[in-house]
Design a protein around this motif. Structure first.
Motif, PDB file in Angstrom:
ATOM      1  N   ASN A   1       8.993   5.006  -3.607  1.00 38.80           N
ATOM      2  CA  ASN A   1       7.747   5.680  -3.962  1.00 38.80           C
ATOM      3  C   ASN A   1       6.953   5.978  -2.691  1.00 38.80           C
ATOM      4  O   ASN A   1       5.750   5.723  -2.596  1.00 38.80           O
ATOM      5  N   ALA A   2       7.678   6.480  -1.694  1.00 39.64           N
ATOM      6  CA  ALA A   2       7.106   6.706  -0.368  1.00 39.64           C
ATOM      7  C   ALA A   2       7.113   8.183  -0.021  1.00 39.64           C
ATOM      8  O   ALA A   2       7.871   8.973  -0.585  1.00 39.64           O
ATOM      9  N   ARG A   3       6.266   8.540   0.927  1.00 38.32           N
ATOM     10  CA  ARG A   3       6.341   9.859   1.543  1.00 38.32           C
ATOM     11  C   ARG A   3       7.356   9.757   2.682  1.00 38.32           C
ATOM     12  O   ARG A   3       7.397   8.763   3.402  1.00 38.32           O
ATOM     13  N   ILE A   4       8.171  10.787   2.838  1.00 38.27           N
ATOM     14  CA  ILE A   4       9.235  10.781   3.847  1.00 38.27           C
ATOM     15  C   ILE A   4       8.999  11.923   4.816  1.00 38.27           C
ATOM     16  O   ILE A   4       8.857  13.084   4.405  1.00 38.27           O
TER      17      ILE A   4
ATOM     18  N   LEU B   1       4.645   1.384   7.318  1.00 44.36           N
ATOM     19  CA  LEU B   1       5.568   2.314   7.958  1.00 44.36           C
ATOM     20  C   LEU B   1       6.994   1.786   7.833  1.00 44.36           C
ATOM     21  O   LEU B   1       7.254   0.614   8.107  1.00 44.36           O
ATOM     22  N   VAL B   2       7.904   2.660   7.455  1.00 46.74           N
ATOM     23  CA  VAL B   2       9.332   2.358   7.476  1.00 46.74           C
ATOM     24  C   VAL B   2       9.973   3.329   8.462  1.00 46.74           C
ATOM     25  O   VAL B   2       9.935   4.545   8.247  1.00 46.74           O
ATOM     26  N   LEU B   3      10.528   2.798   9.535  1.00 43.63           N
ATOM     27  CA  LEU B   3      11.189   3.623  10.551  1.00 43.63           C
ATOM     28  C   LEU B   3      12.692   3.589  10.311  1.00 43.63           C
ATOM     29  O   LEU B   3      13.299   2.516  10.257  1.00 43.63           O
ATOM     30  N   LEU B   4      13.278   4.782  10.151  1.00 48.16           N
ATOM     31  CA  LEU B   4      14.725   4.908   9.960  1.00 48.16           C
ATOM     32  C   LEU B   4      15.282   5.800  11.060  1.00 48.16           C
ATOM     33  O   LEU B   4      14.988   6.998  11.099  1.00 48.16           O
ATOM     34  N   GLN B   5      16.069   5.222  11.954  1.00 50.29           N
ATOM     35  CA  GLN B   5      16.688   6.019  13.008  1.00 50.29           C
ATOM     36  C   GLN B   5      17.853   6.815  12.412  1.00 50.29           C
ATOM     37  O   GLN B   5      18.700   6.240  11.714  1.00 50.29           O
ATOM     38  N   PRO B   6      17.934   8.116  12.686  1.00 45.73           N
ATOM     39  CA  PRO B   6      19.035   8.913  12.127  1.00 45.73           C
ATOM     40  C   PRO B   6      20.395   8.567  12.705  1.00 45.73           C
ATOM     41  O   PRO B   6      21.418   8.994  12.174  1.00 45.73           O
TER      42      PRO B   6
ATOM     43  N   GLN C   1      12.418  17.605  -2.753  1.00 42.09           N
ATOM     44  CA  GLN C   1      12.501  16.194  -3.125  1.00 42.09           C
ATOM     45  C   GLN C   1      11.417  15.359  -2.439  1.00 42.09           C
ATOM     46  O   GLN C   1      11.439  14.134  -2.502  1.00 42.09           O
ATOM     47  N   GLY C   2      10.482  16.058  -1.782  1.00 45.63           N
ATOM     48  CA  GLY C   2       9.342  15.366  -1.204  1.00 45.63           C
ATOM     49  C   GLY C   2       9.433  15.051   0.272  1.00 45.63           C
ATOM     50  O   GLY C   2       8.592  14.315   0.799  1.00 45.63           O
ATOM     51  N   VAL C   3      10.419  15.598   0.967  1.00 46.51           N
ATOM     52  CA  VAL C   3      10.569  15.339   2.399  1.00 46.51           C
ATOM     53  C   VAL C   3       9.755  16.359   3.196  1.00 46.51           C
ATOM     54  O   VAL C   3       9.820  17.563   2.928  1.00 46.51           O
ATOM     55  N   THR C   4       8.992  15.878   4.168  1.00 50.25           N
ATOM     56  CA  THR C   4       8.189  16.738   5.028  1.00 50.25           C
ATOM     57  C   THR C   4       8.879  16.908   6.376  1.00 50.25           C
ATOM     58  O   THR C   4       9.320  15.932   6.986  1.00 50.25           O
TER      59      THR C   4
ATOM     60  N   GLY D   1       0.827  -1.199   0.000  1.00 46.64           N
ATOM     61  CA  GLY D   1       0.000   0.000   0.000  1.00 46.64           C
ATOM     62  C   GLY D   1       0.860   1.247   0.000  1.00 46.64           C
ATOM     63  O   GLY D   1       2.037   1.217  -0.350  1.00 46.64           O
ATOM     64  N   GLU D   2       0.290   2.362   0.391  1.00 50.64           N
ATOM     65  CA  GLU D   2       1.068   3.597   0.449  1.00 50.64           C
ATOM     66  C   GLU D   2       2.075   3.512   1.590  1.00 50.64           C
ATOM     67  O   GLU D   2       1.753   3.079   2.701  1.00 50.64           O
ATOM     68  N   ILE D   3       3.299   3.937   1.319  1.00 57.88           N
ATOM     69  CA  ILE D   3       4.399   3.796   2.287  1.00 57.88           C
ATOM     70  C   ILE D   3       4.751   5.141   2.903  1.00 57.88           C
ATOM     71  O   ILE D   3       4.878   6.147   2.191  1.00 57.88           O
ATOM     72  N   LEU D   4       4.906   5.148   4.208  1.00 54.70           N
ATOM     73  CA  LEU D   4       5.363   6.337   4.928  1.00 54.70           C
ATOM     74  C   LEU D   4       6.692   6.014   5.604  1.00 54.70           C
ATOM     75  O   LEU D   4       6.778   5.094   6.419  1.00 54.70           O
ATOM     76  N   VAL D   5       7.722   6.768   5.253  1.00 59.86           N
ATOM     77  CA  VAL D   5       9.024   6.653   5.908  1.00 59.86           C
ATOM     78  C   VAL D   5       9.093   7.719   6.996  1.00 59.86           C
ATOM     79  O   VAL D   5       8.886   8.907   6.722  1.00 59.86           O
ATOM     80  N   VAL D   6       9.352   7.307   8.219  1.00 57.87           N
ATOM     81  CA  VAL D   6       9.444   8.253   9.336  1.00 57.87           C
ATOM     82  C   VAL D   6      10.869   8.240   9.885  1.00 57.87           C
ATOM     83  O   VAL D   6      11.418   7.181  10.195  1.00 57.87           O
ATOM     84  N   ILE D   7      11.446   9.431  10.000  1.00 58.37           N
ATOM     85  CA  ILE D   7      12.772   9.615  10.584  1.00 58.37           C
ATOM     86  C   ILE D   7      12.594  10.450  11.847  1.00 58.37           C
ATOM     87  O   ILE D   7      12.408  11.671  11.773  1.00 58.37           O
ATOM     88  N   PRO D   8      12.586   9.827  13.032  1.00 60.04           N
ATOM     89  CA  PRO D   8      12.377  10.579  14.278  1.00 60.04           C
ATOM     90  C   PRO D   8      13.701  11.115  14.816  1.00 60.04           C
ATOM     91  O   PRO D   8      14.672  10.373  14.933  1.00 60.04           O
TER      92      PRO D   8
END
Length: 233
Positions: free
Chosen positions: A47-50, A108-113, A69-72, A5-12
Protein backbone atom coordinates in the motif's frame (compact mmCIF):
# COMPACT_ATOMS: atom_id res chain seq x y z
CA UNK A 1 4.42 -3.33 16.29
CA UNK A 2 5.28 0.17 15.08
CA UNK A 3 3.22 2.31 12.72
CA UNK A 4 5.01 2.81 9.41
CA UNK A 5 2.75 5.66 8.26
CA UNK A 6 2.65 6.37 4.55
CA UNK A 7 5.27 4.32 2.71
CA UNK A 8 7.42 5.48 -0.19
CA UNK A 9 9.31 2.88 -2.22
CA UNK A 10 12.25 4.41 -4.09
CA UNK A 11 14.06 2.61 -6.92
CA UNK A 12 17.15 4.67 -7.88
CA UNK A 13 18.55 3.91 -11.32
CA UNK A 14 21.31 5.89 -13.00
CA UNK A 15 21.88 5.62 -16.72
CA UNK A 16 25.64 5.42 -16.43
CA UNK A 17 27.47 2.24 -15.43
CA UNK A 18 31.17 1.65 -16.07
CA UNK A 19 31.68 -2.09 -15.52
CA UNK A 20 28.39 -3.16 -17.14
CA UNK A 21 27.16 -0.38 -19.46
CA UNK A 22 23.40 0.32 -19.46
CA UNK A 23 22.88 -2.49 -16.95
CA UNK A 24 19.59 -1.16 -15.56
CA UNK A 25 17.87 -1.65 -18.92
CA UNK A 26 19.75 -4.69 -20.19
CA UNK A 27 17.31 -7.47 -21.12
CA UNK A 28 17.30 -10.10 -18.37
CA UNK A 29 15.18 -13.20 -19.00
CA UNK A 30 12.87 -11.31 -21.32
CA UNK A 31 12.57 -7.88 -19.68
CA UNK A 32 14.80 -4.94 -18.70
CA UNK A 33 16.70 -5.55 -15.47
CA UNK A 34 14.89 -2.76 -13.61
CA UNK A 35 11.49 -4.33 -14.34
CA UNK A 36 12.18 -7.20 -11.96
CA UNK A 37 12.50 -4.75 -9.08
CA UNK A 38 9.47 -2.67 -10.08
CA UNK A 39 7.33 -5.80 -10.32
CA UNK A 40 8.60 -7.13 -6.98
CA UNK A 41 7.63 -3.80 -5.37
CA UNK A 42 4.15 -4.05 -6.86
CA UNK A 43 3.74 -7.68 -5.84
CA UNK A 44 4.74 -6.87 -2.25
CA UNK A 45 1.44 -4.96 -1.90
CA UNK A 46 2.69 -2.58 0.77
CA UNK A 47 0.00 0.00 0.00
CA UNK A 48 2.92 2.25 -0.90
CA UNK A 49 3.74 4.85 -3.49
CA UNK A 50 6.51 3.62 -5.81
CA UNK A 51 8.99 5.99 -7.44
CA UNK A 52 11.72 5.29 -9.97
CA UNK A 53 14.22 8.14 -9.83
CA UNK A 54 16.65 8.43 -12.73
CA UNK A 55 18.60 10.79 -14.95
CA UNK A 56 18.07 8.55 -17.97
CA UNK A 57 15.19 8.87 -20.45
CA UNK A 58 15.17 5.20 -21.42
CA UNK A 59 14.95 4.09 -17.79
CA UNK A 60 12.17 6.58 -17.11
CA UNK A 61 10.27 5.45 -20.19
CA UNK A 62 10.54 1.86 -18.98
CA UNK A 63 9.14 2.90 -15.59
CA UNK A 64 6.24 4.73 -17.25
CA UNK A 65 4.99 1.39 -18.53
CA UNK A 66 3.85 0.80 -14.94
CA UNK A 67 2.19 4.20 -14.38
CA UNK A 68 -1.29 2.68 -14.54
CA UNK A 69 -0.28 0.53 -11.55
CA UNK A 70 0.79 3.55 -9.53
CA UNK A 71 4.50 3.81 -10.34
CA UNK A 72 5.93 7.32 -10.70
CA UNK A 73 8.83 8.03 -13.07
CA UNK A 74 10.77 10.98 -11.66
CA UNK A 75 13.65 12.68 -13.45
CA UNK A 76 16.20 13.67 -10.85
CA UNK A 77 18.25 16.91 -11.09
CA UNK A 78 21.43 16.77 -13.15
CA UNK A 79 23.64 17.29 -10.10
CA UNK A 80 22.34 13.98 -8.69
CA UNK A 81 23.28 12.01 -11.80
CA UNK A 82 27.05 12.02 -11.30
CA UNK A 83 29.33 9.33 -9.85
CA UNK A 84 29.84 11.51 -6.78
CA UNK A 85 26.15 11.94 -5.90
CA UNK A 86 25.37 9.99 -2.74
CA UNK A 87 22.45 7.61 -2.35
CA UNK A 88 21.26 9.64 0.63
CA UNK A 89 21.09 12.81 -1.49
CA UNK A 90 19.09 10.97 -4.15
CA UNK A 91 16.66 9.64 -1.54
CA UNK A 92 16.21 13.03 0.15
CA UNK A 93 15.49 14.57 -3.26
CA UNK A 94 12.91 11.85 -3.97
CA UNK A 95 11.18 12.52 -0.64
CA UNK A 96 11.10 16.28 -1.36
CA UNK A 97 9.51 15.59 -4.74
CA UNK A 98 6.83 13.52 -3.02
CA UNK A 99 6.17 16.28 -0.52
CA UNK A 100 5.88 18.87 -3.29
CA UNK A 101 3.31 16.58 -4.91
CA UNK A 102 1.26 16.73 -1.72
CA UNK A 103 2.26 13.49 -0.02
CA UNK A 104 3.73 13.01 3.45
CA UNK A 105 5.63 9.71 3.57
CA UNK A 106 6.93 8.48 6.91
CA UNK A 107 8.75 5.31 5.87
CA UNK A 108 11.22 4.79 3.05
CA UNK A 109 11.85 1.46 1.33
CA UNK A 110 14.95 1.52 -0.88
CA UNK A 111 15.13 -1.15 -3.59
CA UNK A 112 18.27 -1.25 -5.71
CA UNK A 113 17.46 -2.38 -9.28
CA UNK A 114 20.70 -4.39 -9.31
CA UNK A 115 19.10 -7.05 -7.07
CA UNK A 116 16.71 -8.66 -9.57
CA UNK A 117 16.41 -11.96 -7.69
CA UNK A 118 14.96 -10.27 -4.59
CA UNK A 119 11.23 -10.93 -4.50
CA UNK A 120 8.05 -9.61 -2.89
CA UNK A 121 8.43 -11.97 0.06
CA UNK A 122 11.86 -10.50 0.84
CA UNK A 123 10.44 -6.97 0.79
CA UNK A 124 7.54 -7.87 3.09
CA UNK A 125 9.89 -9.69 5.47
CA UNK A 126 12.08 -6.57 5.80
CA UNK A 127 8.99 -4.47 6.50
CA UNK A 128 7.92 -6.93 9.21
CA UNK A 129 11.30 -6.61 10.93
CA UNK A 130 10.99 -2.81 10.76
CA UNK A 131 7.54 -2.83 12.35
CA UNK A 132 8.53 -5.35 15.01
CA UNK A 133 11.44 -3.07 15.95
CA UNK A 134 9.08 -0.18 16.58
CA UNK A 135 10.00 1.60 13.34
CA UNK A 136 13.10 3.06 14.97
CA UNK A 137 16.11 1.27 13.47
CA UNK A 138 17.04 1.00 9.81
CA UNK A 139 16.48 -2.51 8.49
CA UNK A 140 18.94 -4.01 6.02
CA UNK A 141 18.74 -7.29 4.17
CA UNK A 142 21.65 -9.64 4.67
CA UNK A 143 22.74 -13.12 3.64
CA UNK A 144 25.09 -15.62 5.18
CA UNK A 145 28.68 -15.33 3.97
CA UNK A 146 30.11 -18.09 1.76
CA UNK A 147 33.17 -18.63 3.97
CA UNK A 148 34.23 -17.46 7.46
CA UNK A 149 35.80 -14.02 7.49
CA UNK A 150 38.60 -15.61 9.55
CA UNK A 151 39.77 -16.99 6.22
CA UNK A 152 39.99 -13.49 4.69
CA UNK A 153 43.33 -11.74 4.77
CA UNK A 154 45.65 -9.36 2.96
CA UNK A 155 48.60 -9.98 0.63
CA UNK A 156 51.77 -8.03 1.35
CA UNK A 157 54.14 -6.65 -1.29
CA UNK A 158 56.30 -9.77 -0.99
CA UNK A 159 53.26 -12.04 -1.57
CA UNK A 160 52.79 -13.06 2.06
CA UNK A 161 49.16 -13.95 2.88
CA UNK A 162 48.51 -12.43 6.31
CA UNK A 163 45.76 -11.94 8.87
CA UNK A 164 43.98 -15.29 8.53
CA UNK A 165 43.14 -17.97 11.07
CA UNK A 166 45.48 -20.93 10.61
CA UNK A 167 43.98 -23.04 13.37
CA UNK A 168 42.59 -25.55 10.89
CA UNK A 169 39.01 -25.21 12.12
CA UNK A 170 36.30 -26.34 9.73
CA UNK A 171 33.96 -23.72 8.29
CA UNK A 172 31.03 -25.11 10.29
CA UNK A 173 33.00 -24.60 13.52
CA UNK A 174 32.87 -20.81 13.19
CA UNK A 175 29.96 -18.65 14.28
CA UNK A 176 27.56 -17.82 11.46
CA UNK A 177 28.33 -14.47 9.84
CA UNK A 178 26.29 -12.30 7.52
CA UNK A 179 26.92 -9.52 5.03
CA UNK A 180 24.84 -6.74 3.55
CA UNK A 181 23.38 -7.83 0.22
CA UNK A 182 22.01 -4.44 -0.88
CA UNK A 183 18.57 -5.75 -1.84
CA UNK A 184 16.22 -3.97 0.60
CA UNK A 185 16.59 -1.10 3.06
CA UNK A 186 13.80 0.23 5.27
CA UNK A 187 14.22 3.48 7.20
CA UNK A 188 12.30 6.33 8.78
CA UNK A 189 12.16 9.41 6.60
CA UNK A 190 12.48 11.85 9.51
CA UNK A 191 15.84 10.33 10.42
CA UNK A 192 17.00 10.32 6.81
CA UNK A 193 16.29 14.04 6.46
CA UNK A 194 17.75 14.97 9.83
CA UNK A 195 20.95 12.95 9.63
CA UNK A 196 21.45 13.13 5.84
CA UNK A 197 22.04 9.40 5.90
CA UNK A 198 20.13 6.16 5.58
CA UNK A 199 21.52 4.30 8.60
CA UNK A 200 20.59 4.64 12.24
CA UNK A 201 23.14 4.02 15.01
CA UNK A 202 21.98 0.42 15.32
CA UNK A 203 20.64 -1.72 12.50
CA UNK A 204 18.22 -4.62 12.29
CA UNK A 205 18.69 -7.47 9.85
CA UNK A 206 16.25 -9.29 7.61
CA UNK A 207 17.90 -12.48 6.38
CA UNK A 208 17.64 -13.50 2.73
CA UNK A 209 18.95 -16.69 1.12
CA UNK A 210 22.25 -16.42 -0.75
CA UNK A 211 20.61 -17.57 -3.98
CA UNK A 212 18.47 -14.40 -4.06
CA UNK A 213 21.27 -12.08 -2.95
CA UNK A 214 23.15 -11.56 -6.23
CA UNK A 215 24.05 -7.91 -6.82
CA UNK A 216 24.55 -7.21 -10.53
CA UNK A 217 27.79 -5.30 -10.85
CA UNK A 218 29.50 -6.99 -13.79
CA UNK A 219 28.83 -9.47 -16.59
CA UNK A 220 29.31 -12.57 -14.44
CA UNK A 221 26.63 -11.42 -11.98
CA UNK A 222 24.25 -10.79 -14.86
CA UNK A 223 24.86 -14.28 -16.29
CA UNK A 224 24.25 -15.86 -12.88
CA UNK A 225 20.86 -14.11 -12.66
CA UNK A 226 19.99 -15.24 -16.18
CA UNK A 227 20.78 -18.83 -15.26
CA UNK A 228 18.62 -18.64 -12.14
CA UNK A 229 15.62 -17.26 -14.02
CA UNK A 230 15.88 -19.76 -16.86
CA UNK A 231 16.23 -22.67 -14.43
CA UNK A 232 13.00 -21.57 -12.75
CA UNK A 233 11.06 -21.94 -15.98
Amino acid sequence: MGDTGEILVVIPARGGSKRLPRKNVLPLAGKPLICWTIEAALEAKLNARIMVTSDDDEILETARQYESQGVTAYKRPDELASDTASTADVLIDAVKAEQVAGHDPKTLVLLQPTSPLRNAEDIRAAMDVYREGGCEDTVVTVCEVDHPTAWVGAISEDSRFEGIDLSGKRSQDYQREYRLNGAVYVAGIAGLQKNKGLFTYSLRASVMPRERSVDVDEVLDFRVCEAVFYNQK
